[in-house]
Design a protein around this motif. Structure first.
Motif, PDB file in Angstrom:
ATOM      1  N   ILE A 487       0.850  -1.191   0.000  1.00 24.64           N
ATOM      2  CA  ILE A 487       0.000   0.000   0.000  1.00 24.64           C
ATOM      3  C   ILE A 487       0.885   1.241   0.000  1.00 24.64           C
ATOM      4  CG2 ILE A 487      -1.585   1.393   1.385  1.00 24.64           C
ATOM      5  CD1 ILE A 487      -2.930  -1.151   2.315  1.00 24.64           C
ATOM      6  N   ILE A 488       0.631   2.154  -0.937  1.00 22.80           N
ATOM      7  CA  ILE A 488       1.310   3.456  -0.966  1.00 22.80           C
ATOM      8  C   ILE A 488       0.215   4.503  -0.966  1.00 22.80           C
ATOM      9  CG2 ILE A 488       2.955   4.945  -2.148  1.00 22.80           C
ATOM     10  CD1 ILE A 488       4.085   2.535  -3.557  1.00 22.80           C
ATOM     11  N   THR A 489       0.046   5.215   0.138  1.00 21.97           N
ATOM     12  CA  THR A 489      -1.098   6.108   0.297  1.00 21.97           C
ATOM     13  C   THR A 489      -0.690   7.459   0.866  1.00 21.97           C
ATOM     14  OG1 THR A 489      -3.254   6.342   1.366  1.00 21.97           O
ATOM     15  CG2 THR A 489      -1.575   5.154   2.582  1.00 21.97           C
ATOM     16  N   GLY A 490      -1.527   8.447   0.649  1.00 21.79           N
ATOM     17  CA  GLY A 490      -1.308   9.767   1.235  1.00 21.79           C
ATOM     18  C   GLY A 490      -1.951   9.901   2.598  1.00 21.79           C
ATOM     19  N   ASP A 491      -2.654   8.859   3.045  1.00 26.28           N
ATOM     20  CA  ASP A 491      -3.362   8.906   4.326  1.00 26.28           C
ATOM     21  C   ASP A 491      -2.381   8.799   5.494  1.00 26.28           C
ATOM     22  OD1 ASP A 491      -5.541   9.141   5.957  1.00 26.28           O
ATOM     23  OD2 ASP A 491      -6.713   7.615   4.914  1.00 26.28           O
ATOM     24  N   SER A 492      -2.899   8.996   6.693  1.00 27.31           N
ATOM     25  CA  SER A 492      -2.064   9.014   7.893  1.00 27.31           C
ATOM     26  C   SER A 492      -1.499   7.634   8.202  1.00 27.31           C
ATOM     27  CB  SER A 492      -2.878   9.496   9.100  1.00 27.31           C
ATOM     28  OG  SER A 492      -3.878   8.547   9.429  1.00 27.31           O
ATOM     29  N   ARG A 494      -1.383   6.047  11.115  1.00 33.76           N
ATOM     30  CA  ARG A 494      -2.225   5.237  11.994  1.00 33.76           C
ATOM     31  C   ARG A 494      -3.339   4.551  11.208  1.00 33.76           C
ATOM     32  NH1 ARG A 494      -4.197   8.088  17.284  1.00 33.76           N
ATOM     33  NH2 ARG A 494      -2.100   7.470  17.911  1.00 33.76           N
ATOM     34  N   VAL A 495      -4.021   5.313  10.351  1.00 33.50           N
ATOM     35  CA  VAL A 495      -5.121   4.745   9.565  1.00 33.50           C
ATOM     36  C   VAL A 495      -4.595   3.716   8.566  1.00 33.50           C
ATOM     37  CG1 VAL A 495      -6.911   5.273   7.874  1.00 33.50           C
ATOM     38  CG2 VAL A 495      -6.571   6.784   9.830  1.00 33.50           C
ATOM     39  N   SER A 496      -3.479   4.027   7.914  1.00 31.42           N
ATOM     40  CA  SER A 496      -2.901   3.112   6.929  1.00 31.42           C
ATOM     41  C   SER A 496      -2.455   1.813   7.580  1.00 31.42           C
ATOM     42  CB  SER A 496      -1.704   3.780   6.236  1.00 31.42           C
ATOM     43  OG  SER A 496      -2.087   4.991   5.624  1.00 31.42           O
ATOM     44  N   LYS A 497      -1.880   1.962   8.779  1.00 28.73           N
ATOM     45  CA  LYS A 497      -1.433   0.771   9.506  1.00 28.73           C
ATOM     46  C   LYS A 497      -2.622  -0.122   9.861  1.00 28.73           C
ATOM     47  CE  LYS A 497       1.717   1.317  12.677  1.00 28.73           C
ATOM     48  NZ  LYS A 497       2.378   1.672  13.971  1.00 28.73           N
ATOM     49  N   GLU A 508       5.031  -7.337  11.259  1.00 28.16           N
ATOM     50  CA  GLU A 508       5.948  -6.564  12.079  1.00 28.16           C
ATOM     51  C   GLU A 508       5.697  -5.064  11.914  1.00 28.16           C
ATOM     52  OE1 GLU A 508       7.993  -8.043  14.129  1.00 28.16           O
ATOM     53  OE2 GLU A 508       7.535 -10.075  13.403  1.00 28.16           O
ATOM     54  N   GLU A 509       5.892  -4.300  12.996  1.00 29.06           N
ATOM     55  CA  GLU A 509       5.695  -2.850  12.945  1.00 29.06           C
ATOM     56  C   GLU A 509       6.645  -2.182  11.958  1.00 29.06           C
ATOM     57  OE1 GLU A 509       3.430  -0.849  14.661  1.00 29.06           O
ATOM     58  OE2 GLU A 509       2.484  -2.764  15.111  1.00 29.06           O
ATOM     59  N   GLY A 510       7.828  -2.775  11.773  1.00 32.69           N
ATOM     60  CA  GLY A 510       8.820  -2.196  10.871  1.00 32.69           C
ATOM     61  C   GLY A 510       8.436  -2.271   9.406  1.00 32.69           C
ATOM     62  N   GLU A 511       7.335  -2.980   9.106  1.00 33.01           N
ATOM     63  CA  GLU A 511       6.875  -3.098   7.726  1.00 33.01           C
ATOM     64  C   GLU A 511       5.949  -1.963   7.328  1.00 33.01           C
ATOM     65  OE1 GLU A 511       6.045  -7.325   6.395  1.00 33.01           O
ATOM     66  OE2 GLU A 511       5.985  -7.574   8.575  1.00 33.01           O
ATOM     67  N   VAL A 512       5.740  -1.008   8.243  1.00 33.36           N
ATOM     68  CA  VAL A 512       4.893   0.160   7.991  1.00 33.36           C
ATOM     69  C   VAL A 512       5.724   1.409   8.253  1.00 33.36           C
ATOM     70  CG1 VAL A 512       2.749   1.340   8.570  1.00 33.36           C
ATOM     71  CG2 VAL A 512       2.896  -1.151   8.772  1.00 33.36           C
ATOM     72  N   MET A 513       5.687   2.372   7.324  1.00 40.76           N
ATOM     73  CA  MET A 513       6.545   3.548   7.466  1.00 40.76           C
ATOM     74  C   MET A 513       5.982   4.714   6.668  1.00 40.76           C
ATOM     75  SD  MET A 513      10.624   3.837   6.509  1.00 40.76           S
ATOM     76  CE  MET A 513      11.142   2.782   7.856  1.00 40.76           C
ATOM     77  N   VAL A 535       3.528  -1.155   3.806  1.00 49.45           N
ATOM     78  CA  VAL A 535       2.636   0.010   3.818  1.00 49.45           C
ATOM     79  C   VAL A 535       3.472   1.275   3.909  1.00 49.45           C
ATOM     80  CG1 VAL A 535       0.756   1.222   4.990  1.00 49.45           C
ATOM     81  CG2 VAL A 535       0.784  -1.285   4.959  1.00 49.45           C
ATOM     82  N   PHE A 536       3.323   2.156   2.902  1.00 45.66           N
ATOM     83  CA  PHE A 536       3.932   3.489   2.933  1.00 45.66           C
ATOM     84  C   PHE A 536       2.815   4.508   3.130  1.00 45.66           C
ATOM     85  CE2 PHE A 536       7.150   1.190   0.457  1.00 45.66           C
ATOM     86  CZ  PHE A 536       8.317   1.618   1.082  1.00 45.66           C
TER      87      PHE A 536
END
Length: 815
Positions: A487-492, A494-497, A508-513, A535-536
């Motif tokens: 996922i590559i999104t302009g959203d926040s 927290r919501v993207s996660k 893993e938490e490290g997979e979201v940034m 997730v970006f």
């Protein structure tokens, strides 16, 4: 002044925004030009030239010219026809797919209210200049980049730029410093409130235009074209080296008696015979068939080669809003107060703005749509006495309503922080509930009411942008087909996660940034981690494009997007896809448009792409083995006899006739094993197969050479021609699948029919006096035909055994 504007109470404020004079505006327009987006002109000639960017069509044109010079206009005409058909269809598709910049014009409103000469006037948007003061209110679309100078409860919808589905508050610029809090970009919608805003950029200098430049400037070469070009280069290199050796060897052996002109004509004919001239047509048939099958599922294919490129996707990147989620807030949960006389959802609905506005606030719509029958009846008993616009400092809005029985309520609705600050509820009391809601990516609003006896807290309501019904199954199916999802999104963040966690994209938490955090890393670390992030968040259009460029270094990338901010990434991806609800810009930039919201068609498209690739590869594999097998046999045979083992016209006829069943390969069936993994050109395996099976073909060609060369030139040429056609048909049946022949299943009916036609023609042409004389054949005897058919069967068995050995070898050395 506009009717909905507040009474400022002081004419000096109004005079502050008197705007430019007509003379000043005219002078500025001479400097800055009109407020129009730049539209690149795609000239037809330019598009034609672009079709020949790939090397293979140029190679075929040269081959057609050489064939015509050899006195074979029919064969040359066929080659030219293949090129024309391929180019014409591609031209049609390419012309339609390059109108993104023109579509951007739809985001310019026709007129807008502007302060000119100290008064409000309606102005055509193309006449705006930097320095103009825009007078904006609910429902307006911002016609140029601007900075807010005065605002009263201004909220805007920036979904197409940021991916956020929730409206954004805009504040006035009080320090002469433009920030995200006070900037308005061209194309955003005014949801509520009003503002005076000063134009800062028009035309080509707006953010929208810069995104347009990225979308039209980012060009990505098709994976299909890359593979075909590499194969073409290999064919030419191998052919030229071999022919150079053969010509020099003939000259060395024959010495002064060598017929150089005749030898060169023979060498050129041999070179032409190696070229798989039907390849563009086979690809066109395959791609068109795939496009038609996708069309039945309501999918529009704009770039034809993207059908096959779908099959090569290893990583599918997608925006979140509108693709993974519905881009529509829905009511999810509430926090009730025991002694409250009102449900928090009812209070939230009463605090809503007018739902008949052009762009209703998402929270207002969600509150209204969630009401039960009884709650709606309750809301209908109230009428609004006074509205209090959203206060960005307090992060809340208010309303005064009166019930039919005379009860008056003063309601406030806003962020949880507002109610904590007012002391209406303790943070510790609701901390656990709030944390659970926010961890699920939900937005929370609180409400309070005052019925004349004092302000009371009314509770919380939470809202979420739900996943589309098919999202989870699509992602699961993609993973089963070895296609990774990011996922590559302009959203926040927290919501993207929360969305990523809900669909099972990461553990893993490290997979979201956040994208900004990622690009703050050193380049080496970026290349190391780019494939690990699932997730970006908070990605700008430029960052999305940069992320795709990095990912493309490791993977074949598909991108599924929706908003204006996705246009550059869509143009950059190997395969770009959008859903029907996408912005016009995204739809025009994309290769593929999904008319139905059911995203399962993407998986179907990937399967079809893999089938198309598999069938194209069948043709390439078969024609290379057959053509090079004959090529080497005829070339080497010329060293041992004083006549040509096959006349130039016979070589070209052989190539053309054997192509008929091969062209039908586009309609062949494909096994599940062949579409299990992403399809790419495995050149190492292809060359090993071609060399090994080509050697088998060459050996059998020498058998026929040895049997017939002493009889007469015509007998050798005729029998070799018939044997070559038959063995190429049998070769097609054998290696149309790398599975054993008995497990490969029956070929498609067109292959069987055209194979029968080629077989009959191979026997008929030498037997009919007119055609036999024209091509230099002699009628074959039954004895010779029996020998040819017997050896052809032995050839089929040998090819099958060799193929099975090759499959085991390639499987063991695939690493």
């Amino acid at each position: 002044m506009k009717n909905n504007f507040p009474d400022l109470g002081d004419d000096t404020i109004y005079l502050m925004f008197s705007g430019l004079t007509s003379r000043e505006a005219e002078a500025l327009q001479k400097v800055h030009g009109t407020n129009a987006l730049p539209t690149p002109k795609y000239r037809f000639l330019f598009l034609v030239i672009r079709q020949f960017k790939g090397f293979f069509n140029v190679l075929l044109l040269v081959a057609a010219l050489v064939t015509w010079l050899l006195g074979e206009p029919v064969d040359a005409g066929f080659m030219l026809l293949f090129v024309i058909l391929s180019v014409a269809l591609s031209l049609y598709q390419e012309y339609k797919s390059n109108s993104a910049a023109d579509t951007l014009k739809s985001y310019l409103v026709h007129t807008i209210t502007v302060m000119r000469d100290g008064k409000e006037v309606e102005l055509v948007t193309t006449e705006l200049v930097p320095g103009d003061i825009l007078v904006l209110e609910s429902g307006d679309i911002v016609p140029a980049d601007a900075v807010v100078k005065f605002t009263h409860g201004l909220m805007v919808n920036e979904t197409t730029f940021t991916g956020e589905s929730v409206s954004v508050i805009k504040k006035a610029d009080t320090e002469g410093l433009a920030t995200e809090e006070n900037i308005l970009y061209q194309g955003v919608n005014i949801v509520s409130g009003m503002a005076y805003a000063e134009v800062t950029a028009i035309g080509a200098n707006t953010r929208l235009a810069k995104i347009s430049n990225l979308a039209t400037g980012a060009n990505n070469e098709s994976q299909l074209n890359k593979g075909i070009d590499r194969i073409s280069t290999f064919i030419i290199r191998t052919t030229l080296i071999t022919l150079l050796f053969v010509v020099l060897a003939n000259v060395f052996i024959e010495g002064g008696e060598a017929d150089i002109p005749h030898l060169l004509i023979f060498a050129i004919a041999l070179a032409v015979s190696v070229i798989p001239e039907a390849l563009p047509l086979v690809i066109t048939f395959s791609l068109s068939r795939g496009a038609l099958r996708l069309a039945k599922k309501q999918v529009i294919v704009k770039r034809l080669s993207s059908v096959q490129d779908l099959g090569s996707i290893e990583l599918l990147c997608t925006d979140k809003t509108g693709t993974i989620t519905e881009n529509r807030l829905t009511y999810k949960n509430d926090y009730l107060i025991n002694d409250s006389a009102f449900h928090p959802l009812v209070l939230s609905r009463l605090a809503s703005h007018d739902l008949n506005e052009r762009h209703p606030e998402p929270f207002d719509l969600a509150s209204d749509q969630a009401l039960t029958f009884d709650q709606r009846n309750e809301v209908d008993t109230y009428s609004i006495l006074e509205e209090e616009s959203f206060d960005p400092e307090l992060r809340s809005n208010g309303v005064v309503v009166r019930r039919t029985d005379g009860l008056t309520l003063h309601i406030r609705r806003g962020s949880p922080e507002y109610f904590f600050a007012q002391g209406l509820v303790s943070r510790e009391t609701v901390a656990s509930w709030l944390r659970d809601e926010e961890d699920q990516g939900r937005r929370v609003l609180g409400v309070s009411y005052d019925d004349g006896s004092g302000v009371r807290f009314g509770g919380f309501v939470s809202f979420a942008d739900n996943l589309k019904p098919t999202t989870a199954s699509v992602i699961k199916s993609a993973q089963e087909m070895n296609v990774a999802i990011t996922i590559i999104t302009g959203d926040s963040l927290r919501v993207s996660k929360a969305v990523g966690r809900e669909v099972g994209l990461f553990k893993e938490e490290g997979e979201v940034m956040e994208a900004g955090e990622f690009f703050a890393l050193p380049p080496i670390e970026q290349h190391k981690r780019i494939g690990q992030i699932r997730v970006f968040a908070r990605a700008t259009p430029e960052q999305k494009m940069s992320l795709l460029e990095l990912l493309k270094e490791k993977y074949t990338v598909g991108f599924l997007g929706e908003g204006i901010n996705d246009a550059p990434a869509l143009k950059s991806a190997h395969v770009s896809m959008v859903v029907q609800s996408a912005s016009d810009v995204a739809r025009e930039t994309a290769d593929i448009i999904l008319l139905k919201p059911d995203l399962r068609v993407i998986i179907e498209g990937i399967k079809m792409g893999r089938e198309t690739h598999a069938n194209t590869l069948k043709y390439i594999r078969t024609t290379l083995v057959a053509n090079f097998g004959n090529f080497y046999a005829v070339a080497m045979g010329s060293l041992f006899i004083t006549f040509l083992p096959m006349l130039p016209k016979q070589i070209l006829l052989l190539n053309l006739l054997s192509d008929f069943p091969m062209m039908a390969i586009a309609f062949d069936k494909v096994s599940k094993l062949e579409i299990k993994k992403p399809q790419n050109y495995d050149f190492k395996s292809l060359y090993i197969i071609f060399i090994t099976l080509g050697l088998v073909s060459t050996i059998f060609d020498f058998m026929w050479f040895a049997l017939f060369y002493k009889m007469s030139p015509e007998i050798l040429q005729t029998n070799w021609f018939i044997a070559s056609v038959i063995t190429e048909i049998l070769l097609l049946f054998s290696i149309r699948s790398m599975l054993p022949l008995e497990k490969a299943g029956w070929p498609a009916k067109p292959i069987i029919a055209l194979s029968a036609f080629a077989f009959i023609m191979a026997l008929a042409l030498p037997s009919i006096p007119f055609t036999a004389e024209f091509f230099g054949f002699t009628p074959p005897t039954m004895t010779h035909l029996s020998i040819i058919i017997f050896l052809a069967i032995i050839y089929l068995v040998t090819t099958e055994v060799t193929k099975r050995i090759l499959v085991k070898f390639l499987k063991n050395h695939s690493a």
